[in-house]
Design a protein around this motif. Sequence first.
Motif, mmCIF file in Angstrom:
data_model
loop_
_atom_site.group_PDB
_atom_site.id
_atom_site.type_symbol
_atom_site.label_atom_id
_atom_site.label_comp_id
_atom_site.label_asym_id
_atom_site.label_seq_id
_atom_site.Cartn_x
_atom_site.Cartn_y
_atom_site.Cartn_z
ATOM 1 N N ALA A 1 -12.971 -1.872 1.227
ATOM 2 C CA ALA A 1 -13.710 -0.617 1.294
ATOM 3 C C ALA A 1 -14.945 -0.831 2.149
ATOM 4 N N ALA B 1 -4.656 1.220 -1.204
ATOM 5 C CA ALA B 1 -5.569 0.142 -0.826
ATOM 6 C C ALA B 1 -6.217 -0.350 -2.110
ATOM 7 N N SER B 2 -5.881 -1.556 -2.528
ATOM 8 C CA SER B 2 -6.313 -2.009 -3.846
ATOM 9 C C SER B 2 -6.353 -3.528 -3.912
ATOM 10 N N VAL C 1 -7.024 -3.421 1.501
ATOM 11 C CA VAL C 1 -7.879 -3.287 0.323
ATOM 12 C C VAL C 1 -9.326 -2.899 0.630
ATOM 13 N N VAL D 1 0.827 -1.201 0.000
ATOM 14 C CA VAL D 1 0.000 0.000 0.000
ATOM 15 C C VAL D 1 0.869 1.262 0.000
ATOM 16 N N ASP E 1 -8.018 -0.750 -7.994
ATOM 17 C CA ASP E 1 -9.218 -0.259 -7.306
ATOM 18 C C ASP E 1 -9.361 -0.900 -5.929
ATOM 19 N N GLN E 2 -10.027 -0.140 -5.068
ATOM 20 C CA GLN E 2 -10.467 -0.726 -3.817
ATOM 21 C C GLN E 2 -11.695 -1.569 -4.093
#
Lengths: 277, 283, 255
Positions: free
Chosen positions: B214, B131-132, B212, B124, B226-227
């Motif tokens: 969300a 955060a992905s 990661v 990260v 992408d999160q």
Amino acid sequence: MSIAASASIIIVFLIFIFLLKEAIPFISNPGLNELFSSNWIPVSFQKEQFGIYPLISGSVLVTVIATVLLIPFGVIAAVYISEIALGFEKEILKPFIEILAGIPSVVIGFFGLVVLSPIIKGLFNLNTGLTALTGAVLLALMAIPTVITISEDAIRSVPKSYKEASLALGASRLQTIFRITVPAALPGIIAAIMLGMGRVIGETMVVLMVTGNAAKISWNPFDSVRTMTATIAAEMGEVAIGSTHYSALFWVGIILMIITFGLNIVAQKVLKKYQMR
Amino acid sequence: MKKSISENSVFWAVRFITYSIVAIIGYIIFDIVIKGLPTINLEFITGFPRSSGSEGGILPAIVGTVYLVFGAILVSLPLGMASAIYLSEYAKQGRFTRMIRLAIVTLAGVPSIVFGLFGLGLFVIFLGFGASIISGSFTLAFMILPTIIVSSEEALQAVPKSNREGSLALGATEWQTIYKNVLPYALPGMFTGSILGVGRAAGETAPILLTVAAFFLPRLPSSIFDQVMALPYHLYILATQHPEAEKVLPLQYGTALVLLILVLIFNLAAIFLRSYFRKKYKW
Amino acid sequence: MVNFNDSKITVENLNFYYGKVQALFDINMKISEKKVTALIGPSGCGKSTFLRMFNRMNDIIDGTHHTGSVLIDNRDIYKDGIDIVALRKKVGMVFQKSNPFPKSVFDNAAYGPRIHGVKDKANLYEIVEKSLKDAAIWNEVKDRLDENAMGLSGGQQQRLCIARALAVEPEILLMDEPASALDPKSTARIEDLIGTLKQKYTIIIVTHNMQQASRVSDYTAFFYEGKLIEYDYTDKIFRNPEIKQTEDYITGRFG
Ligand SMILES: Nc1ncnc2c1ncn2[C@@H]1O[C@H](COP(=O)(O)OP(=O)(O)OP(=O)(O)O)[C@@H](O)[C@H]1O
Ligand SMILES: [Mg+2]
């Protein structure tokens, strides 16, 4: 191929490096002494405090209770499955226990939150069911498959000749199990319990959800406590990257890592010494 | 006989304790299935969450979990299998292999939340992935690597030595021997063990918490940077952080059930495959 | 002791070690071409270890080493730069416990040719048929080439393994107690087979069965505790051994 194989070594190093990297700023300010004190008050208008004793005591309390539950239940179940259960029972029991190992911790935590904690609250007439005991019960349950599987290996690898000799001397099956088989398998069983404890200390979601998360030193099973793992999980989301609080959380991680590392190494040594695996 | 009566009662006590553990496991599953089922319908599975998760479906969380697991497999399977092949087939046992084994044992014991911290520090922040999905997948991959290595090595060791000696004696190279006469028989076992690891990855919350997941993101990810939402994290949020946790209890149960089903499918598949292959390959 | 001018294999001052434990002691021996040489001796005396020197199968055991040399066709097979794959192709091996691969009969016999690059179907089939015939098993398996080899009888499995070894067209055939796990009838078939195979191959066979050694071999070497005690024509060894230990062993008076 050998590069791929070194991956594990590299990852272990990376883990230590990156934990240290984020943790190091704490050493100069406010200094490591700060960690070894008894108040964890990371957010405060006066003075933030990062004493990890309450977190350690939380982890220890939960782990001790869980282990106390784990030992009899885990060992008894392992003995039953390997020495007493009939063939078809074994076939059913073992997969069932393995399924338990597969239930995600967050689901167990959820169950603890909505089912177990009200029960404990009612049973002991408490203000809240979110206690060290609640967490410990669930953790013991989660560690049981580890203990059963490894103990069972150890019990199974006790030479048949021991048991036969004992039975031939007129000992009953029960006497043979508890006087011969279990003592002979003891190193493996001890290692199993230690590995189970490793799981308990390292488990996060369950304690985060059901132990109430009060960062205070307490040895009362009916109190709310906050473990090291839960602290990281709960607070890491809200800290500013690079802040003192952030570094402190990495220290908590390092201490956790050292504890579980120690437990694991000793357990492996025990296992290896007695050639159980 | 007095003695045998007391012996019998001890046996019954032991049996009772064992089955009470089984009963508890059964009850957990039963509770979640019974209370979760009414929530599960097409809209729940295929819909997007609304009003910060109080209504609607959990599609993004399902998709997120699937992506994370898939990413973790992609990284850990080749790495783990190659490690296992090296350890079991190529390496001379010595300092290097001892170090690798120590590392594997150590990794296996690292608490999942520490993996989370590590993923946060490395992927990260340091590598800048944020955060992905990619941060989460790598973190999970490293977490399940020991499981994959250990079970793959077991599967390789289960292939009889004669398969190797016979092939080498015919003038096959080491690699030909492994590729043609060892791997084909070990693969089922290797996959079985890996499935167990993957099942674990699907259910883990702590590592993705920091790398990661969300809180609420009612859309599907468009890239690996992408999160995403994820089922375990979603359940955690609904159960503990939601302002009206009581009210969304059915949604919690529904999410728990979907997660449970997903993970149990992995586990049952692994258990089933294992007994199938054990019967098929008896040498 | 026998000595040949034109030996296929020459072993000189061979010592072999499993880690620190020495298993073979200063062995000197010549092995004649297109003859059967039997290795006998009590369990653990190093027969298998010695046999596995000829195709370097001991290499795959961690921590082993040797001194001295093993020459095949006057070339040291342990010299640097020796192609082990080519060596093992030239020196086939049949194991004590028959070890067909869990594949079809055909795939077993075709395994060697395939790894050595034979791709052509017809060619492959020809090789398989020929080696199965040479191993005297063709008639029994010609209708079940697609069946898994694990389903054959013990004796058939062992002959399939011989066929598998023959399919790579070796010059030397190493056999480690090839009949010890078989019933008398299958044993007799293997012994007959060895009798025919020696027209084309140099055969070295390890056996615990004195009758078998005397029936099938031309030369016999007696090993004891890692040392070569006596080596001579089989007739001579069994009728009139020079050394007392040999006599005690073959007459079953061994303590
Ligand atoms: N892989 C190994 N590692 C260590 N020592 C070994 C190994 N294989 C064999 N030995 C030792 O080397 C010695 C010779 O063994 P070897 O198998 O060659 O005997 P053998 O004459 O073939 O016996 P048998 O008739 O029982 O097959 C024995 O003492 C044995 O214990
Ligand atoms: Mg032998």
